[in-house]
Write a protein that holds these residues in place. Structure first.
Motif, PDB file in Angstrom:
ATOM      1  N   MET A   1      63.023   9.607 -68.140  1.00  0.00           N
ATOM      2  CA  MET A   1      62.217  11.312 -67.973  1.00  0.00           C
ATOM      3  C   MET A   1      62.944  11.832 -68.643  1.00  0.00           C
ATOM      4  O   MET A   1      64.316  11.672 -68.529  1.00  0.00           O
ATOM      5  CB  MET A   1      62.037  11.606 -66.983  1.00  0.00           C
ATOM      6  CG  MET A   1      61.118  12.619 -66.420  1.00  0.00           C
ATOM      7  SD  MET A   1      60.922  14.075 -65.125  1.00  0.00           S
ATOM      8  CE  MET A   1      60.475  15.200 -65.443  1.00  0.00           C
ATOM      9  N   LYS A   2      62.751  12.184 -69.600  1.00  0.00           N
ATOM     10  CA  LYS A   2      63.358  13.654 -70.464  1.00  0.00           C
ATOM     11  C   LYS A   2      62.486  14.405 -70.709  1.00  0.00           C
ATOM     12  O   LYS A   2      61.855  15.007 -71.154  1.00  0.00           O
ATOM     13  CB  LYS A   2      63.863  12.802 -72.360  1.00  0.00           C
ATOM     14  CG  LYS A   2      64.287  13.763 -72.654  1.00  0.00           C
ATOM     15  CD  LYS A   2      64.794  13.352 -73.984  1.00  0.00           C
ATOM     16  CE  LYS A   2      65.635  13.779 -75.166  1.00  0.00           C
ATOM     17  NZ  LYS A   2      66.246  12.787 -75.764  1.00  0.00           N
ATOM     18  N   ILE A   3      63.157  16.157 -70.139  1.00  0.00           N
ATOM     19  CA  ILE A   3      62.496  17.328 -70.757  1.00  0.00           C
ATOM     20  C   ILE A   3      63.521  18.105 -71.581  1.00  0.00           C
ATOM     21  O   ILE A   3      64.340  17.848 -72.088  1.00  0.00           O
ATOM     22  CB  ILE A   3      63.092  17.989 -69.378  1.00  0.00           C
ATOM     23  CG1 ILE A   3      62.178  17.255 -67.799  1.00  0.00           C
ATOM     24  CG2 ILE A   3      62.465  19.224 -69.831  1.00  0.00           C
ATOM     25  CD1 ILE A   3      62.419  17.894 -66.670  1.00  0.00           C
ATOM     26  N   SER A   4      62.871  18.423 -72.787  1.00  0.00           N
ATOM     27  CA  SER A   4      63.289  19.310 -73.782  1.00  0.00           C
ATOM     28  C   SER A   4      63.236  20.528 -73.321  1.00  0.00           C
ATOM     29  O   SER A   4      62.211  20.719 -73.325  1.00  0.00           O
ATOM     30  CB  SER A   4      62.379  18.548 -74.802  1.00  0.00           C
ATOM     31  OG  SER A   4      62.641  17.494 -75.525  1.00  0.00           O
TER      32      SER A   4
ATOM     33  N   ALA B   1      69.215  12.662 -61.384  1.00  0.00           N
ATOM     34  CA  ALA B   1      69.721  11.342 -61.155  1.00  0.00           C
ATOM     35  C   ALA B   1      68.304  11.105 -62.162  1.00  0.00           C
ATOM     36  O   ALA B   1      66.737  11.102 -61.739  1.00  0.00           O
ATOM     37  CB  ALA B   1      69.715  10.398 -60.470  1.00  0.00           C
ATOM     38  N   ASN B   2      68.472  10.508 -63.456  1.00  0.00           N
ATOM     39  CA  ASN B   2      67.268   9.625 -64.479  1.00  0.00           C
ATOM     40  C   ASN B   2      66.512  10.489 -64.363  1.00  0.00           C
ATOM     41  O   ASN B   2      65.474   9.818 -65.172  1.00  0.00           O
ATOM     42  CB  ASN B   2      66.562   8.940 -62.868  1.00  0.00           C
ATOM     43  CG  ASN B   2      67.450   7.636 -62.034  1.00  0.00           C
ATOM     44  OD1 ASN B   2      67.584   7.299 -62.726  1.00  0.00           O
ATOM     45  ND2 ASN B   2      66.784   7.987 -60.764  1.00  0.00           N
TER      46      ASN B   2
ATOM     47  N   SER C   1      65.725  23.730 -58.963  1.00  0.00           N
ATOM     48  CA  SER C   1      63.452  23.792 -59.212  1.00  0.00           C
ATOM     49  C   SER C   1      63.571  22.454 -60.120  1.00  0.00           C
ATOM     50  O   SER C   1      62.592  21.752 -60.095  1.00  0.00           O
ATOM     51  CB  SER C   1      63.518  24.646 -60.652  1.00  0.00           C
ATOM     52  OG  SER C   1      63.983  24.533 -61.225  1.00  0.00           O
ATOM     53  N   ILE C   2      64.241  22.008 -61.060  1.00  0.00           N
ATOM     54  CA  ILE C   2      64.511  20.349 -61.837  1.00  0.00           C
ATOM     55  C   ILE C   2      64.071  19.447 -60.958  1.00  0.00           C
ATOM     56  O   ILE C   2      63.286  18.256 -61.268  1.00  0.00           O
ATOM     57  CB  ILE C   2      65.700  20.171 -62.552  1.00  0.00           C
ATOM     58  CG1 ILE C   2      65.912  20.803 -64.019  1.00  0.00           C
ATOM     59  CG2 ILE C   2      64.657  18.506 -62.963  1.00  0.00           C
ATOM     60  CD1 ILE C   2      66.717  20.864 -64.653  1.00  0.00           C
ATOM     61  N   ALA C   3      64.927  19.217 -59.685  1.00  0.00           N
ATOM     62  CA  ALA C   3      64.212  18.737 -58.912  1.00  0.00           C
ATOM     63  C   ALA C   3      62.945  18.476 -57.747  1.00  0.00           C
ATOM     64  O   ALA C   3      62.619  17.267 -57.626  1.00  0.00           O
ATOM     65  CB  ALA C   3      65.587  18.927 -57.577  1.00  0.00           C
ATOM     66  N   LEU C   4      62.722  19.767 -57.609  1.00  0.00           N
ATOM     67  CA  LEU C   4      61.483  19.852 -57.386  1.00  0.00           C
ATOM     68  C   LEU C   4      60.605  19.416 -58.213  1.00  0.00           C
ATOM     69  O   LEU C   4      59.325  18.826 -57.707  1.00  0.00           O
ATOM     70  CB  LEU C   4      61.139  21.656 -56.481  1.00  0.00           C
ATOM     71  CG  LEU C   4      61.875  22.035 -55.979  1.00  0.00           C
ATOM     72  CD1 LEU C   4      61.699  23.363 -55.788  1.00  0.00           C
ATOM     73  CD2 LEU C   4      61.986  21.391 -54.799  1.00  0.00           C
TER      74      LEU C   4
ATOM     75  N   LEU D   1      57.405  12.507 -59.669  1.00  0.00           N
ATOM     76  CA  LEU D   1      56.903  10.628 -58.744  1.00  0.00           C
ATOM     77  C   LEU D   1      56.569  10.675 -58.319  1.00  0.00           C
ATOM     78  O   LEU D   1      55.461   9.334 -58.467  1.00  0.00           O
ATOM     79  CB  LEU D   1      58.534  10.537 -58.353  1.00  0.00           C
ATOM     80  CG  LEU D   1      59.537   9.989 -57.998  1.00  0.00           C
ATOM     81  CD1 LEU D   1      59.657   7.913 -59.077  1.00  0.00           C
ATOM     82  CD2 LEU D   1      60.050   9.398 -57.419  1.00  0.00           C
ATOM     83  N   ASN D   2      55.927  11.337 -57.216  1.00  0.00           N
ATOM     84  CA  ASN D   2      54.758  11.358 -56.334  1.00  0.00           C
ATOM     85  C   ASN D   2      53.761  10.874 -56.596  1.00  0.00           C
ATOM     86  O   ASN D   2      52.929  10.297 -55.835  1.00  0.00           O
ATOM     87  CB  ASN D   2      54.880  12.041 -55.310  1.00  0.00           C
ATOM     88  CG  ASN D   2      55.893  11.532 -54.409  1.00  0.00           C
ATOM     89  OD1 ASN D   2      56.607   9.868 -53.291  1.00  0.00           O
ATOM     90  ND2 ASN D   2      57.840  12.440 -54.732  1.00  0.00           N
ATOM     91  N   VAL D   3      53.321  12.197 -58.215  1.00  0.00           N
ATOM     92  CA  VAL D   3      52.016  12.102 -58.377  1.00  0.00           C
ATOM     93  C   VAL D   3      51.589  11.717 -59.845  1.00  0.00           C
ATOM     94  O   VAL D   3      52.275  12.565 -60.421  1.00  0.00           O
ATOM     95  CB  VAL D   3      51.185  13.574 -58.148  1.00  0.00           C
ATOM     96  CG1 VAL D   3      50.020  14.224 -58.455  1.00  0.00           C
ATOM     97  CG2 VAL D   3      51.974  14.222 -56.625  1.00  0.00           C
TER      98      VAL D   3
END
Length: 312
Positions: free
Chosen positions: A1-4, A29-30, A100-103, A109-111
């Protein structure tokens, strides 16, 4: 997963450092991140120094705009340069909330069907003063909790049109693939382009809402929001654009109300600054848009009130 992460930059000064650091310190991570600082022709020496500093960071890219064009054009430039499968936004004078990124990553990941996600924010009204949470109870009211702190708002367009406040760009992110359906920001809008974009986005994706802070929004920093007269002139244009867009036909009535409300608010700002002709014109427009609303007539009467503040 990559966020710009797309960050429009125009003379934020030291706040730019805090904005970039708030993203880098949120590493997960990841989850890969790139930060695109879109310089909209900044002139302030501190901002230019910080842009030079960050330009050598491996995860930061500085994009120079050929001329000042406002936040919509800057965001579009960042979106065109982005390489991530997710696009996210942060104004250069705001801060990404810790964790917030972790949330967001956990929810995605779950949905796996999530394509658009947003969340609550913390407003900072004064430097050094305790911040307070600006939560969106209407998001949890209109949504269904599908996992702890994550709510699904299905077919969100009509629901969003009834909310008193829409998600801020800095609180949301969405899959890059949605751009093929939504198109880019409307660059003719200097103010409220995010409102228009948000409603168009709602036509193509369900909204997943995290009822935890995702953004720290500074309310004390000088910006166009603080330039009340300029804001009053520009604010109604976003509602008007929504009203004219055939894709938003399902919320035409709500957009007419919003447009009339924006005009009345602008009329009040103009009257407060002694700009009575502009105040009267805005109030008359509000009456034409919503003739059965007595508030328009009250705004018209108020437009003739005694000058209370020197115009600016």
């Amino acid at each position: 997963m990559k966020i710009s992460w797309i960050v429009p930059v125009f003379n934020p000064g030291v706040f730019l450092d805090e904005a970039v650091m708030s993203i880098l310190s949120n590493s997960v991570a990841n989850v890969e991140a790139e930060i695109l600082l879109v310089d909209d022709c900044s002139t302030e020496s501190l901002t230019l120094d910080l842009l030079r500093k960050w330009s050598i960071h491996p995860d930061v890219k500085v994009i120079r705009q050929p001329q000042n064009g406002g936040p919509a054009r800057a965001r579009n430039a960042g979106m065109r340069a982005a390489t991530g499968d997710w696009l996210a936004y942060l104004d250069a004078d705001d801060i990404l909330a810790a964790g917030s990124i972790a949330l967001r990553a956990k929810a995605i990941l779950n949905v796996p069907t999530i394509a658009w996600i947003a969340g609550d924010m913390v407003e900072i009204r004064e430097p050094g003063k305790t911040s307070y949470l600006n939560s969106f109870p209407f998001a949890t009211r209109d949504g269904v909790e599908i996992m702890p702190h994550v709510f699904l708002v299905e077919q969100p367009t009509v629901r969003l049109a009834g909310w008193p406040m829409l998600p801020f760009m800095g609180s949301m992110m969405f899959r890059r693939s949605l751009l093929e359906k939504t198109g880019f920001f409307e660059e003719k809008l200097i103010y409220g382009e995010d409102i228009y974009f948000c409603l168009i986005l709602s036509l193509f994706a369900n909204l997943y809402w995290i009822d935890q802070p995702s953004l720290q929004l500074r309310r004390y920093h000088e910006s166009m929001t603080k330039n009340l007269v300029r804001g009053a002139r520009e604010a109604p244009q976003a509602s008007l654009a929504c009203l004219r867009d055939p894709r938003l036909q399902s919320i035409r009535r709500e957009m007419r109300w919003h447009y009339a409300a924006n005009l009345r608010q602008s009329s009040g700002v103009f009257a407060h600054h002694g700009l009575h002709l502009e105040s009267m014109k805005a109030a008359l427009k509000a009456i034409l848009v919503s003739p059965n609303d007595p508030r328009g007539f009250r705004s018209l009467l108020a437009s003739f009130s005694t000058k209370r503040k020197t115009s600016s």
